[in-house]
Design an enzyme around this catalytic site. Structure first.
Site, PDB file in Angstrom:
ATOM      1  N   CYS A   8      43.302  44.215  36.725  1.00  0.00           N
ATOM      2  CA  CYS A   8      42.707  44.719  37.764  1.00  0.00           C
ATOM      3  C   CYS A   8      41.367  43.982  37.697  1.00  0.00           C
ATOM      4  O   CYS A   8      40.293  45.089  37.809  1.00  0.00           O
ATOM      5  CB  CYS A   8      42.930  46.334  38.251  1.00  0.00           C
ATOM      6  SG  CYS A   8      41.860  46.731  39.094  1.00  0.00           S
ATOM      7  N   CYS A  23      39.128  47.115  39.273  1.00  0.00           N
ATOM      8  CA  CYS A  23      38.624  48.359  38.239  1.00  0.00           C
ATOM      9  C   CYS A  23      37.737  47.969  37.257  1.00  0.00           C
ATOM     10  O   CYS A  23      36.908  48.970  37.118  1.00  0.00           O
ATOM     11  CB  CYS A  23      40.336  47.955  37.682  1.00  0.00           C
ATOM     12  SG  CYS A  23      41.569  49.090  38.074  1.00  0.00           S
TER      13      CYS A  23
END
Length: 283
Positions: A35, A38
């Protein structure tokens, strides 16, 4: 990795997040290696965790490795951040927000000075340091006298120290409209102590009762004395006998007192046993 930045797993979540959040806020970062947002949010969270140096714990949970926890807390997109206090989620956000937004988020989660003292007092109670807890709570009250939660904590500590007179004074300072269920239970304990102050010692009452077992008023006084002494087993035994033996006002008084004791006692097995006995006696 500093102690205030940690990896959370399914097996450690109970201790590292839920239990830990009873002492200090825990911010859980739900993320995954693939991600990109993230990866953008991670250094911001870690920077602020280091900046606050233990004022909150940053727990990082990889949703790919720990799907059970992610599902349990309804994580549908990442990054997703949840803040836990006292074992419950109190705030959350999704997405790679800027540092200013994360700072605003933390400002709403991190405790005010009075709350920090309150949290330290709770830790002192867990360690059996009641005098330290009392001092911390009195300092917290100076900072925020309008928060009756702090005063209730103090009442609880004073009762634990058997300083009932002081506990009574602090309870009187809390308006009736501000009292919740917890306040009601603490007030009940103080009330039973007050009543017990006018009664003879338990051993004396038990000796008299052995001579006059049919004296129901005497049995009621013995039960109330035992409640004041936190001897709930002996109290419930006498109260149950009163419910069985009387058919008038004293029977209802004993029944109501048993219900009050059920709320005060912490022994689940004791409560369950006497609830069953009371039910079979009444019905």
């Amino acid at each position: 990795m500093q102690d205030f930045i940690r990896d959370a797993t399914t097996s450690s979540f109970g201790e590292d997040v839920l239990a830990a959040s009873r002492s200090v806020p825990v911010v859980v970062d739900f993320w995954a290696a693939w991600c990109a947002p993230c990866r953008a949010l991670k250094p911001i969270l870690e920077k602020l965790a280091r900046e606050h140096r233990g004022e909150f714990i940053l727990a990082k949970l990889d949703t790919d490795k720990e799907p059970e926890i992610a599902a349990r807390f309804g994580i549908r997109g990442i990054p997703h951040v949840k803040a836990f206090v006292d074992g419950k989620v109190v705030a959350e956000f999704s997405g790679a927000v800027p540092e200013s937004s994360v700072r605003s988020f933390l400002a709403g989660v991190l405790p005010a000075p009075a709350e920090k003292l309150r949290l330290k007092a709770k830790q002192a109670v867990r360690e059996g340091e009641f005098e330290t807890a009392e001092a911390l709570l009195r300092e917290a009250m100076k900072l925020d006298s309008a928060r009756f939660t702090v005063r209730l904590d103090l009442v609880e500590v004073l009762i634990a120290r058997q300083a009932y007179c002081e506990a009574d004074l602090e309870m009187q300072a809390i308006p009736e409209r501000e009292r919740d269920e917890r306040a009601g239970l603490l007030a009940a304990r103080i009330g039973f102590w007050k009543n017990g102050e006018s009664l003879a010692p338990a051993a004396e009452l038990e000796a008299a009762l052995a001579q006059s077992p049919g004296d129901l008023e005497l049995r009621m006084r013995a039960a109330e004395r035992h409640i004041a002494d936190n001897d709930y087993d002996s109290a419930l035994a006498h109260l149950l006998e009163l419910v069985r033996a009387d058919r008038g006002v004293l029977r209802e008084r004993a029944r109501k007192t048993m219900v009050e004791v059920f709320k005060l006692a912490s022994d689940a097995e004791l409560i369950a046993r006497y609830r069953k006995l009371l039910s079979s006696t009444l019905y």
